[in-house]
Design a protein around this motif. Structure first.
Motif, PDB file in Angstrom:
ATOM      1  N   TYR B 334       0.807  -1.226   0.000  1.00  8.18           N
ATOM      2  CA  TYR B 334       0.000   0.000   0.000  1.00  8.18           C
ATOM      3  C   TYR B 334       0.838   1.274   0.000  1.00  8.18           C
ATOM      4  O   TYR B 334       2.001   1.261   0.347  1.00  8.18           O
ATOM      5  CB  TYR B 334      -0.975   0.036   1.186  1.00  8.18           C
ATOM      6  CG  TYR B 334      -0.438  -0.416   2.546  1.00  8.18           C
ATOM      7  CD1 TYR B 334       0.588   0.246   3.187  1.00  8.18           C
ATOM      8  CD2 TYR B 334      -1.011  -1.512   3.181  1.00  8.18           C
ATOM      9  CE1 TYR B 334       1.043  -0.159   4.430  1.00  8.18           C
ATOM     10  CE2 TYR B 334      -0.554  -1.931   4.438  1.00  8.18           C
ATOM     11  CZ  TYR B 334       0.460  -1.242   5.051  1.00  8.18           C
ATOM     12  OH  TYR B 334       0.908  -1.644   6.283  1.00  8.18           O
ATOM     13  N   GLN B 335       0.193   2.348  -0.405  1.00  9.24           N
ATOM     14  CA  GLN B 335       0.720   3.730  -0.452  1.00  9.24           C
ATOM     15  C   GLN B 335       1.595   4.003  -1.683  1.00  9.24           C
ATOM     16  O   GLN B 335       2.530   3.269  -1.944  1.00  9.24           O
ATOM     17  CB  GLN B 335       1.519   4.085   0.825  1.00  9.24           C
ATOM     18  CG  GLN B 335       0.681   4.069   2.099  1.00  9.24           C
ATOM     19  CD  GLN B 335       1.523   4.193   3.366  1.00  9.24           C
ATOM     20  OE1 GLN B 335       2.650   4.659   3.342  1.00  9.24           O
ATOM     21  NE2 GLN B 335       0.938   3.773   4.477  1.00  9.24           N
ATOM     22  N   CYS B 336       1.259   5.115  -2.338  1.00 13.60           N
ATOM     23  CA  CYS B 336       2.046   5.653  -3.453  1.00 13.60           C
ATOM     24  C   CYS B 336       2.061   4.753  -4.689  1.00 13.60           C
ATOM     25  O   CYS B 336       2.920   4.925  -5.557  1.00 13.60           O
ATOM     26  CB  CYS B 336       3.483   5.969  -3.023  1.00 13.60           C
ATOM     27  SG  CYS B 336       3.557   7.167  -1.674  1.00 13.60           S
ATOM     28  N   ILE B 337       1.107   3.822  -4.748  1.00 11.93           N
ATOM     29  CA  ILE B 337       1.026   2.932  -5.907  1.00 11.93           C
ATOM     30  C   ILE B 337       0.060   3.584  -6.892  1.00 11.93           C
ATOM     31  O   ILE B 337      -1.152   3.531  -6.704  1.00 11.93           O
ATOM     32  CB  ILE B 337       0.528   1.541  -5.461  1.00 11.93           C
ATOM     33  CG1 ILE B 337       1.511   0.952  -4.453  1.00 11.93           C
ATOM     34  CG2 ILE B 337       0.334   0.639  -6.670  1.00 11.93           C
ATOM     35  CD1 ILE B 337       0.876   0.070  -3.420  1.00 11.93           C
ATOM     36  N   MET B 338       0.609   4.221  -7.920  1.00 12.95           N
ATOM     37  CA  MET B 338      -0.282   4.937  -8.845  1.00 12.95           C
ATOM     38  C   MET B 338      -1.299   3.961  -9.434  1.00 12.95           C
ATOM     39  O   MET B 338      -0.910   2.902  -9.942  1.00 12.95           O
ATOM     40  CB  MET B 338       0.540   5.599  -9.952  1.00 12.95           C
ATOM     41  CG  MET B 338       1.310   6.818  -9.469  1.00 12.95           C
ATOM     42  SD  MET B 338       1.975   7.812 -10.826  1.00 12.95           S
ATOM     43  CE  MET B 338       3.597   7.087 -11.042  1.00 12.95           C
ATOM     44  N   PRO B 339      -2.588   4.299  -9.360  1.00 12.89           N
ATOM     45  CA  PRO B 339      -3.598   3.402  -9.939  1.00 12.89           C
ATOM     46  C   PRO B 339      -3.326   3.123 -11.420  1.00 12.89           C
ATOM     47  O   PRO B 339      -3.723   2.086 -11.936  1.00 12.89           O
ATOM     48  CB  PRO B 339      -4.909   4.168  -9.760  1.00 12.89           C
ATOM     49  CG  PRO B 339      -4.652   5.194  -8.714  1.00 12.89           C
ATOM     50  CD  PRO B 339      -3.189   5.472  -8.720  1.00 12.89           C
ATOM     51  N   ASP B 357      -5.893  -6.158   2.326  1.00  9.17           N
ATOM     52  CA  ASP B 357      -7.352  -5.964   2.307  1.00  9.17           C
ATOM     53  C   ASP B 357      -7.705  -4.490   2.279  1.00  9.17           C
ATOM     54  O   ASP B 357      -8.813  -4.127   1.930  1.00  9.17           O
ATOM     55  CB  ASP B 357      -8.016  -6.666   3.498  1.00  9.17           C
ATOM     56  CG  ASP B 357      -7.553  -6.099   4.825  1.00  9.17           C
ATOM     57  OD1 ASP B 357      -6.473  -5.459   4.871  1.00  9.17           O
ATOM     58  OD2 ASP B 357      -8.264  -6.276   5.829  1.00  9.17           O
ATOM     59  N   LYS B 358      -6.769  -3.609   2.639  1.00 11.51           N
ATOM     60  CA  LYS B 358      -7.121  -2.190   2.606  1.00 11.51           C
ATOM     61  C   LYS B 358      -6.613  -1.485   1.351  1.00 11.51           C
ATOM     62  O   LYS B 358      -6.703  -0.255   1.279  1.00 11.51           O
ATOM     63  CB  LYS B 358      -6.680  -1.461   3.877  1.00 11.51           C
ATOM     64  CG  LYS B 358      -5.268  -1.609   4.316  1.00 11.51           C
ATOM     65  CD  LYS B 358      -5.137  -1.071   5.764  1.00 11.51           C
ATOM     66  CE  LYS B 358      -3.837  -1.486   6.392  1.00 11.51           C
ATOM     67  NZ  LYS B 358      -3.888  -1.490   7.849  1.00 11.51           N
ATOM     68  N   ALA B 359      -6.073  -2.214   0.420  1.00  8.59           N
ATOM     69  CA  ALA B 359      -5.581  -1.580  -0.812  1.00  8.59           C
ATOM     70  C   ALA B 359      -5.827  -2.512  -1.990  1.00  8.59           C
ATOM     71  O   ALA B 359      -4.925  -3.220  -2.435  1.00  8.59           O
ATOM     72  CB  ALA B 359      -4.110  -1.236  -0.682  1.00  8.59           C
ATOM     73  N   LYS B 360      -7.076  -2.500  -2.447  1.00  5.51           N
ATOM     74  CA  LYS B 360      -7.410  -3.256  -3.649  1.00  5.51           C
ATOM     75  C   LYS B 360      -7.332  -2.317  -4.842  1.00  5.51           C
ATOM     76  O   LYS B 360      -7.375  -1.095  -4.695  1.00  5.51           O
ATOM     77  CB  LYS B 360      -8.792  -3.872  -3.498  1.00  5.51           C
ATOM     78  CG  LYS B 360      -8.811  -4.919  -2.373  1.00  5.51           C
ATOM     79  CD  LYS B 360     -10.154  -5.581  -2.184  1.00  5.51           C
ATOM     80  CE  LYS B 360     -10.043  -6.622  -1.071  1.00  5.51           C
ATOM     81  NZ  LYS B 360     -11.370  -7.056  -0.603  1.00  5.51           N
ATOM     82  N   PHE B 361      -7.198  -2.887  -6.022  1.00  5.81           N
ATOM     83  CA  PHE B 361      -7.056  -2.075  -7.239  1.00  5.81           C
ATOM     84  C   PHE B 361      -8.026  -2.595  -8.281  1.00  5.81           C
ATOM     85  O   PHE B 361      -7.961  -3.772  -8.650  1.00  5.81           O
ATOM     86  CB  PHE B 361      -5.601  -2.141  -7.762  1.00  5.81           C
ATOM     87  CG  PHE B 361      -4.644  -1.351  -6.914  1.00  5.81           C
ATOM     88  CD1 PHE B 361      -4.241  -1.819  -5.672  1.00  5.81           C
ATOM     89  CD2 PHE B 361      -4.184  -0.112  -7.338  1.00  5.81           C
ATOM     90  CE1 PHE B 361      -3.392  -1.062  -4.872  1.00  5.81           C
ATOM     91  CE2 PHE B 361      -3.336   0.649  -6.538  1.00  5.81           C
ATOM     92  CZ  PHE B 361      -2.939   0.174  -5.301  1.00  5.81           C
ATOM     93  N   ALA B 362      -8.911  -1.705  -8.734  1.00  4.68           N
ATOM     94  CA  ALA B 362      -9.885  -2.097  -9.755  1.00  4.68           C
ATOM     95  C   ALA B 362      -9.126  -2.628 -10.964  1.00  4.68           C
ATOM     96  O   ALA B 362      -8.200  -1.974 -11.457  1.00  4.68           O
ATOM     97  CB  ALA B 362     -10.752  -0.908 -10.135  1.00  4.68           C
TER      98      ALA B 362
END
Lengths: 625, 625
Positions: B334-339, B357-362
């Motif tokens: 998590y954090q700073c991961i450009m979508p 679980d707090k950083a899912k990516f569409a």
């Protein structure tokens, strides 16, 4: 884009308000409606939730031409992140208010305050049992300390679940578990939302919306419920009583002190002080016939519910109350206190006093209250108000209208008490169709809508259809002014509800408290669902925030929906820039949590929507429509 | 308003980056620079912090014509509220990261995991003592549990102060107490900011700015410090070692897995898996010569500091790394991961895997890691990457450049160890003027600036002036690529620093870790101030975030300033719409906390500003300038 200027008749349905809006113009005082006009049209990007200022690679605006922010976030993600922070702030506000009650109870338990005591020991014992503490043989202080310590942990991230989860019907708890949205810690879930919405963390709009629901559940069944229940323990559980409402409660011949904000912690002390014989004597010496305390907003609701203190007005009346020219002091704690009130006060002799270390106001006088100085500070501010009376310019005083009477004090304990201690008579009335269902009308005012018009007309339309209305927050003042909160209003209800109200001597619109007290409605839904052996989503109930404006109201709406309660909003949150998030809110959530939102500004159409839900739920339970 | 298109030479100082930006154009892949161009010019209201979307009476924009929002908030209040939420999100991110380490240590202590263990027992014991626990006679598991439980309370609102307050010099603690900004609970202070910034709560910009400082101190001396210290306990305290950096670390003939994000919890498990003989055999069977793990961003820093794992790049290199066409998998926490990385991955054969679980990516694949499945899931994802190798299109592979060597692993323990166990030799060098002072260069990249140009030139300019540079986060990669992190770079330092570096065999730019590891710098400042019997504000030190972009960086900046450390920023936060807030940040805070911010995009001018501060502080201590 330019709009025609709205006439005063479009701004509010009330004569007392109209008279003061005219006086504001005459006195050269700017009001919330003036500022709304200046700020209209609003930025369409911000209004749709399509702007992002969460890092300095931006700020960004998402549009068809610019479909992604600098980081790559699209419209759905941008809206979901913004909405996540919006409800996080709302939940934080209620919960941080609840925290203050926990700290007060802890101070009582630790013997660190004599200004505050436990007024409802029986409720303290009952709550202690509900949250799993061993009650037997413990004195009040010990129990106060243990309850406060247990609730402190509800805010943290210890592994046990929130104390009041015991009130949630089993089916609902199972659903939350399956969805991964069982609240863990009140603060933790809010902080996690701030983390998730940082650039490059949660980048899935559905995941963000589910966590929004989770943190709001931590508000409704956690922070707010703690706020309500401990306020009852410390200041007494409300019982039916009467009060008065509208600007007419301001007294021309008395020292007028208005309390505004949300917490009873300060205002209850001020109430004690205004009855102090020495201070009354001082008021008389200053030329007044007495000291008149009246409430605004939810601090007003807290005092009205428990003590029958009169209510001067709701959100859009706060500036207008000062414009009467007869207010010596407006004393505030926190939340929904328009910063403009400092400027409005400065146009008159009114002293604006802030009291909380977390809510100071530029240009105002700050008199800080804490557990050990509260009684003394309360006397100090009352003395200041008395001094202010001498400065009042009688030529600028204009107090409109006559107060209207209302009934108040319908805590769940009072409601169940009136029913003989069980919900069965209410359930029987629902089954028989005399009471077809119940709707909580809650929330604020919004100057975009005609003040109180949606509240009052929705309530009238619902009671006509034999739907009982429970009311909290700013909606209360609307219903009270409309006369719907006296038993006589039963005549405006359908035959079934009318008969029930008349047999019990109650109005068809029941006052259940302030905005944290929406937790009373949640709790009552839990009690009814458990009594029927069903989920909350199966009940013929709904919620409505017809004139909402605040982040807190959005959090309330979402905890209602996530608890299974269909919720009407009079205007949408800033989410319309995302089809996905809007679709989830207005329909998709139904398949997830068994309830969703409806947005409808027209109170009559809103009543139809709510009625349709209640019909469907009655049918689902095998009852007549 | 329209800008001329920037040439590739204006975007970055690095050849490996330029080559990949050209490949992106050829491959039709959109990058962060393309999106910045689309989003430029930015909304001037948002950029100055003058918009508010915190209620639906708005949204509002503050300007000369419209000086107040609908609620009455003016420019100062609007900016202060926005900035309060901005740093609250930053502090929340670090602290929620720290929370994950607490939960991991608790799982170890409770025997609920075998995937994770305590690798530095001595540090666990030392920390336990520092936070006030009784250590004697306790085994590792018991101590792990007790330390985790104590730190859990640091997040809550129990009455004791944060454990690591013991590290803060007494003078600084006294100042915070006087100002009312001693952090209370990490989560509590963040949540209170969300409450304070709700409409009608804290309406005094100075009060909001002070609370911003308080919650950031809870990050620096709380959440971040916990994150750092427990990462050391669980994964080992870094010791000096070497590593390699730039896109050249990606191996054409191997299965390439990039780990990206901030936490070592997942990436350490993946590191173990890539060395698994079975998986290596599988990689060979798939036609690869091995499995190559490389880091990006701060997850990369964590692995580099402790394990010498190579670093492919910093924030602006994350898209470009995938564009090499040789990356089988990018695995993120998590954090700073450009979508946008999901879209970039989909242009190649690269699998994008989310793990938290707090950083899912569409649009991405989610493989969730927890304390009991981490080793197994790590093997699963490595197998997926091996499968991906078979899909690589060799014709689209282009890996630029040769890796550069760097030294890493300069934890405070390592630094003090190298000095013989006490800070005295460093203090002596400072007193003598050989080392005139120390500056932490930290933080991100921002596409508004020429990539890494400000980092590298500021560092070069400082070491020339005998100022030691400590580096964390994305700045690390810049310094590493510039060759400043090898002992040989001492030749670019002034004579004094050069001699010190040569005698110790260290570079003039020391890698102290990831962005949470800025807490190591705070701690070191505390140690030095205590050794000298002064406050941190008296030390000849400074901080700089030359190319920052994130809310976390703003929180770091503010905890540095509130700890007494003068802090340079390469570009301003969105506060310029308020003269009051800007004035406080750029000067006024000096009188409050003994330090303030400076904003300067030019690295040479920034070096002058920092040098002036160091001169003044040296003078204050009675030392030569």
């Amino acid at each position: 884009m330019a709009k025609e200027k709205r006439s005063i008749d479009d701004l509010t349905m009330w004569d007392d308000a109209k008279q003061m809006i005219r006086k504001a113009e005459k006195d050269g005082v700017e009001t919330v409606w003036d500022r709304l006009e200046q700020q209209t049209p609003h930025c369409p990007f911000c209004e749709q939730g399509l702007t992002c200022q969460k890092c300095v690679m931006g700020p960004c605006r998402i549009s068809e031409k610019k479909p992604r922010g600098v980081c790559g976030a699209d419209a759905d993600l941008t809206v979901a992140r913004n909405f996540g922070r919006f409800v996080a702030a709302g939940a934080a506000s209620h919960s941080d208010h609840g925290r203050d009650l926990v700290e007060t109870l802890l101070a009582i338990g630790q013997g660190k305050t004599t200004d505050y005591t436990v007024r409802d020991e029986e409720k303290l014992r009952r709550i202690a049992g509900e949250i799993g503490l061993d009650v037997a043989g413990k004195d009040t202080k010990t129990l106060a300390k243990e309850v406060a310590e247990s609730m402190t942990q509800d805010f943290g991230f210890a592994t046990k679940s929130l104390g009041f989860m015991s009130r949630v019907p089993a089916k609902r708890r199972e659903l939350w578990k399956k969805l991964g949205i069982t609240p863990r810690g009140i603060d933790r879930d809010i902080v996690e939302m701030m983390h998730r919405t940082h650039m490059g963390v949660d980048s899935d709009p559905v995941s963000l919306c589910l966590h929004s629901a989770r943190l709001c559940l931590g508000d409704g069944w956690g922070g707010s419920m703690i706020g309500t229940e401990l306020s009852d323990v410390i200041f007494g559980t409300p019982t039916p009583t009467t009060g008065k409402v509208n600007l007419g409660v301001i007294q021309e011949d008395q020292v007028n002190i208005l309390v505004h904000g949300h917490s009873p912690i300060v205002s209850e002390m001020v109430l004690a002080a205004v009855n102090d014989p020495d201070l009354l004597a001082a008021a008389k010496a200053a030329g007044a016939t007495g000291i008149n305390l009246a409430g605004l907003c939810c601090t007003g609701n807290e005092l009205l519910m428990r003590q029958g203190v009169p209510m001067a007005g709701n959100h859009l009346m706060t500036e207008l109350a000062i414009i009467t020219g007869a207010v010596e002091m407006i004393l505030v704690d926190y939340q929904c206190i328009m910063p403009s009130l400092v400027q409005v006060s400065s146009c008159y002799h009114t002293k604006f006093i802030s009291t909380s270390d977390k809510a100071k106001f530029a240009g105002a006088e700050h008199v800080e209250f804490n557990h050990t100085n509260a009684k003394e500070q309360a006397r100090k501010v009352v003395r200041m108000a008395i001094e202010g009376f001498k400065l009042r310019d009688k030529s600028r005083v204009d107090i409109p209208g006559e107060p209207v009477e209302l009934m108040t004090g319908f805590s769940n304990e009072a409601i169940l008490g009136a029913l003989g201690g069980t919900p069965d008579p209410l359930i029987d009335a629902i089954k028989a169709g005399a009471v077809r269902g119940a709707v909580g009308i809650v929330g604020c005012n919004n100057p975009k809508q005609k003040h109180d018009y949606v509240h009052v007309n929705l309530a009238k339309e619902l009671i006509k259809r034999d739907i009982l209305v429970l009311v909290t927050g700013c909606a209360t003042v609307a219903m009270g002014k409309a006369g719907l909160m006296m038993p006589g209003a039963a005549s405006q209800a359908g035959d079934g509800l009318k008969a029930v109200c008349e047999s019990l001597g109650i109005p068809p619109v029941l006052h259940v408290g302030s905005c944290v007290d929406n937790s009373r409605i949640l709790h009552l839904c839990g009690v009814l669902a458990n009594a029927l052996g069903v989920d909350i989503a199966d009940l013929p109930v709904a919620a409505s925030a017809p004139e909402w404006y605040s982040e807190k109201a959005a959090a309330i709406g979402l905890y209602a929906v996530a608890s299974g309660i269909y919720t009407h909003l009079g205007l949408p949150p800033n989410i319309t820039g995302s089809e996905m998030v809007t679709g989830l809110a207005l329909g998709g959530l139904n398949d997830v949590v068994g309830a969703c939102f409806a947005v409808e500004p027209d109170p009559f159409k809103a009543a139809d929507l709510i009625d349709a839900r209640i019909k469907a739920k009655r049918k689902g339970l095998g009852l007549s429509e």
